[in-house]
Design a protein around this motif. Structure first.
Motif, PDB file in Angstrom:
ATOM      1  N   GLY A   1       0.826  -1.201   0.000  1.00  0.00           N
ATOM      2  CA  GLY A   1       0.000   0.000   0.000  1.00  0.00           C
ATOM      3  C   GLY A   1       0.863   1.256   0.000  1.00  0.00           C
ATOM      4  N   VAL A   2       0.369   2.286  -0.672  1.00  0.00           N
ATOM      5  CA  VAL A   2       1.093   3.555  -0.760  1.00  0.00           C
ATOM      6  C   VAL A   2       0.134   4.694  -0.435  1.00  0.00           C
ATOM      7  CG1 VAL A   2       2.425   5.099  -2.252  1.00  0.00           C
ATOM      8  CG2 VAL A   2       2.583   2.617  -2.584  1.00  0.00           C
ATOM      9  N   ALA A   3       0.548   5.574   0.454  1.00  0.00           N
ATOM     10  CA  ALA A   3      -0.188   6.815   0.716  1.00  0.00           C
ATOM     11  C   ALA A   3       0.672   7.944   0.176  1.00  0.00           C
ATOM     12  CB  ALA A   3      -0.424   6.988   2.213  1.00  0.00           C
ATOM     13  N   ILE A   4       0.066   8.836  -0.616  1.00  0.00           N
ATOM     14  CA  ILE A   4       0.827   9.914  -1.241  1.00  0.00           C
ATOM     15  C   ILE A   4       0.192  11.259  -0.939  1.00  0.00           C
ATOM     16  CG2 ILE A   4       1.819   8.549  -3.102  1.00  0.00           C
ATOM     17  CD1 ILE A   4      -0.451   9.463  -4.883  1.00  0.00           C
ATOM     18  N   ALA A   5       1.003  12.310  -1.018  1.00  0.00           N
ATOM     19  CA  ALA A   5       0.496  13.662  -0.770  1.00  0.00           C
ATOM     20  C   ALA A   5       1.310  14.674  -1.555  1.00  0.00           C
ATOM     21  CB  ALA A   5       0.570  13.981   0.723  1.00  0.00           C
ATOM     22  N   GLU A   6       0.647  15.737  -1.957  1.00  0.00           N
ATOM     23  CA  GLU A   6       1.295  16.876  -2.609  1.00  0.00           C
ATOM     24  C   GLU A   6       0.862  18.107  -1.857  1.00  0.00           C
ATOM     25  OE1 GLU A   6       2.621  20.009  -4.618  1.00  0.00           O
ATOM     26  OE2 GLU A   6       0.472  19.806  -4.615  1.00  0.00           O
TER      27      GLU A   6
ATOM     28  N   ARG B   1      -2.040  20.800  -8.254  1.00  0.00           N
ATOM     29  CA  ARG B   1      -1.437  19.595  -8.820  1.00  0.00           C
ATOM     30  C   ARG B   1      -1.878  18.401  -7.997  1.00  0.00           C
ATOM     31  NH1 ARG B   1       3.389  23.267  -8.666  1.00  0.00           N
ATOM     32  NH2 ARG B   1       3.543  24.026 -10.782  1.00  0.00           N
ATOM     33  N   HIS B   2      -1.752  17.242  -8.569  1.00  0.00           N
ATOM     34  CA  HIS B   2      -1.977  16.037  -7.782  1.00  0.00           C
ATOM     35  C   HIS B   2      -0.874  15.044  -8.087  1.00  0.00           C
ATOM     36  CE1 HIS B   2      -4.318  15.154 -11.470  1.00  0.00           C
ATOM     37  NE2 HIS B   2      -3.938  13.909 -11.263  1.00  0.00           N
ATOM     38  N   LEU B   3      -0.676  14.134  -7.172  1.00  0.00           N
ATOM     39  CA  LEU B   3       0.400  13.161  -7.248  1.00  0.00           C
ATOM     40  C   LEU B   3      -0.208  11.771  -7.301  1.00  0.00           C
ATOM     41  CD1 LEU B   3       3.565  13.097  -7.051  1.00  0.00           C
ATOM     42  CD2 LEU B   3       3.249  12.694  -4.613  1.00  0.00           C
ATOM     43  N   MET B   4       0.352  10.922  -8.142  1.00  0.00           N
ATOM     44  CA  MET B   4      -0.082   9.530  -8.252  1.00  0.00           C
ATOM     45  C   MET B   4       1.146   8.632  -8.155  1.00  0.00           C
ATOM     46  SD  MET B   4      -2.804   9.741 -11.430  1.00  0.00           S
ATOM     47  CE  MET B   4      -1.533   9.884 -12.639  1.00  0.00           C
ATOM     48  N   TYR B   5       0.908   7.362  -7.866  1.00  0.00           N
ATOM     49  CA  TYR B   5       1.992   6.392  -8.003  1.00  0.00           C
ATOM     50  C   TYR B   5       1.585   5.425  -9.090  1.00  0.00           C
ATOM     51  CZ  TYR B   5      -0.589   3.018  -5.098  1.00  0.00           C
ATOM     52  OH  TYR B   5      -1.516   2.156  -4.590  1.00  0.00           O
ATOM     53  N   ASN B   6       2.586   4.865  -9.765  1.00  0.00           N
ATOM     54  CA  ASN B   6       2.314   4.054 -10.934  1.00  0.00           C
ATOM     55  C   ASN B   6       3.416   3.020 -11.103  1.00  0.00           C
ATOM     56  OD1 ASN B   6       1.347   3.103 -13.366  1.00  0.00           O
ATOM     57  ND2 ASN B   6       2.087   4.825 -14.553  1.00  0.00           N
TER      58      ASN B   6
ATOM     59  N   TRP C   1       0.829  15.756 -11.722  1.00  0.00           N
ATOM     60  CA  TRP C   1      -0.009  16.214 -12.834  1.00  0.00           C
ATOM     61  C   TRP C   1      -0.710  17.506 -12.475  1.00  0.00           C
ATOM     62  CZ3 TRP C   1       0.219  13.387 -17.252  1.00  0.00           C
ATOM     63  CH2 TRP C   1       0.748  12.102 -17.140  1.00  0.00           C
ATOM     64  N   GLU C   2      -0.984  18.329 -13.481  1.00  0.00           N
ATOM     65  CA  GLU C   2      -1.817  19.517 -13.312  1.00  0.00           C
ATOM     66  C   GLU C   2      -3.248  19.050 -13.045  1.00  0.00           C
ATOM     67  OE1 GLU C   2      -1.255  22.725 -13.267  1.00  0.00           O
ATOM     68  OE2 GLU C   2       0.846  22.746 -13.883  1.00  0.00           O
ATOM     69  N   HIS C   3      -3.966  19.720 -12.157  1.00  0.00           N
ATOM     70  CA  HIS C   3      -5.367  19.370 -11.907  1.00  0.00           C
ATOM     71  C   HIS C   3      -6.219  19.538 -13.154  1.00  0.00           C
ATOM     72  CE1 HIS C   3      -5.980  18.481  -7.638  1.00  0.00           C
ATOM     73  NE2 HIS C   3      -4.917  19.238  -7.442  1.00  0.00           N
ATOM     74  N   ALA C   4      -5.925  20.551 -13.939  1.00  0.00           N
ATOM     75  CA  ALA C   4      -6.761  20.868 -15.102  1.00  0.00           C
ATOM     76  C   ALA C   4      -6.674  19.819 -16.200  1.00  0.00           C
ATOM     77  CB  ALA C   4      -6.367  22.231 -15.669  1.00  0.00           C
TER      78      ALA C   4
ATOM     79  N   CYS D   1       5.919  18.513  -8.851  1.00  0.00           N
ATOM     80  CA  CYS D   1       5.251  18.901  -7.613  1.00  0.00           C
ATOM     81  C   CYS D   1       6.343  19.365  -6.644  1.00  0.00           C
ATOM     82  CB  CYS D   1       4.489  17.721  -7.020  1.00  0.00           C
ATOM     83  SG  CYS D   1       3.148  17.122  -8.049  1.00  0.00           S
ATOM     84  N   PRO D   2       6.332  20.644  -6.259  1.00  0.00           N
ATOM     85  CA  PRO D   2       7.426  21.152  -5.437  1.00  0.00           C
ATOM     86  C   PRO D   2       7.541  20.519  -4.057  1.00  0.00           C
ATOM     87  CG  PRO D   2       5.766  22.844  -5.790  1.00  0.00           C
ATOM     88  CD  PRO D   2       5.364  21.681  -6.604  1.00  0.00           C
ATOM     89  N   HIS D   3       6.445  20.047  -3.494  1.00  0.00           N
ATOM     90  CA  HIS D   3       6.481  19.420  -2.170  1.00  0.00           C
ATOM     91  C   HIS D   3       5.611  18.176  -2.221  1.00  0.00           C
ATOM     92  CE1 HIS D   3       8.375  22.984  -0.538  1.00  0.00           C
ATOM     93  NE2 HIS D   3       7.457  23.697  -1.176  1.00  0.00           N
ATOM     94  N   CYS D   4       6.222  17.007  -2.248  1.00  0.00           N
ATOM     95  CA  CYS D   4       5.420  15.787  -2.306  1.00  0.00           C
ATOM     96  C   CYS D   4       6.046  14.704  -1.438  1.00  0.00           C
ATOM     97  CB  CYS D   4       5.239  15.309  -3.743  1.00  0.00           C
ATOM     98  SG  CYS D   4       6.742  15.026  -4.665  1.00  0.00           S
ATOM     99  N   GLY D   5       5.248  13.688  -1.155  1.00  0.00           N
ATOM    100  CA  GLY D   5       5.736  12.610  -0.314  1.00  0.00           C
ATOM    101  C   GLY D   5       4.918  11.347  -0.480  1.00  0.00           C
ATOM    102  N   ALA D   6       5.479  10.257  -0.003  1.00  0.00           N
ATOM    103  CA  ALA D   6       4.819   8.960  -0.065  1.00  0.00           C
ATOM    104  C   ALA D   6       5.263   8.106   1.126  1.00  0.00           C
ATOM    105  CB  ALA D   6       5.150   8.247  -1.365  1.00  0.00           C
ATOM    106  N   THR D   7       4.344   7.261   1.577  1.00  0.00           N
ATOM    107  CA  THR D   7       4.638   6.295   2.636  1.00  0.00           C
ATOM    108  C   THR D   7       4.227   4.925   2.127  1.00  0.00           C
ATOM    109  OG1 THR D   7       4.177   7.944   4.329  1.00  0.00           O
ATOM    110  CG2 THR D   7       4.202   5.654   5.028  1.00  0.00           C
TER     111      THR D   7
END
Length: 131
Positions: free
Chosen positions: A80-85, A91-96, A108-111, A119-125
């Motif tokens: 499992g992966v939890a992600i945040a931007e 913007r939104h962040l995905m894992y793939n 990715w851009e929201h639009a 994404c200037p500030h992102c993270g994942a657990t």
């Protein structure tokens, strides 16, 4: 209050099985509840790690795409992966395409899902089983 000072916790029945009592009579596995990897990173021109655990290196794969290589690999790719931007950058962040050796993060851009962007500030657990 008591203090317990130890260098290692090892299960009595099995070295890798420590059960912790939760709420009421519920119990949980200590090993299953621990994050196996996490990262806080900047996906801009510096493409740098702010802080991390069990991440050996990262690779900048172009706009909005970062590969995070594990220092200790996962036991399977079904973790499992939890992600945040952060910083409300629209913007939104995905894992793939995660596998046992790495996690790929994509910004990715929201639009438009067709507009990869850093994404200037992102993270994942990451939660799951180590190999």
């Amino acid at each position: 209050m008591s203090t317990l000072n130890v260098d290692a916790l090892v299960g009595n029945t099995s070295a890798n099985a420590i059960t912790v009592r939760g709420e009421g009579t519920a119990t949980t596995s200590l090993q299953q509840g621990l994050a196996k990897a996490w990262i806080s990173l900047v996906q801009d021109s510096s493409h740098s790690i702010n802080d991390s655990f069990n991440i050996g290196s990262i690779a900048d794969n172009g706009a909005g795409e970062t590969t995070c290589n594990y220092a200790s690999v996962m036991g399977n790719s079904n973790y499992g992966v939890a992600i945040a931007e952060g910083n409300n950058q629209n913007r939104h962040l995905m894992y793939n395409a995660n596998n046992t050796t790495r996690l790929k993060l994509e910004g990715w851009e929201h639009a438009s899902i067709n507009s990869p962007t850093d994404c200037p500030h992102c993270g994942a657990t990451v939660h799951g089983d180590l190999a």
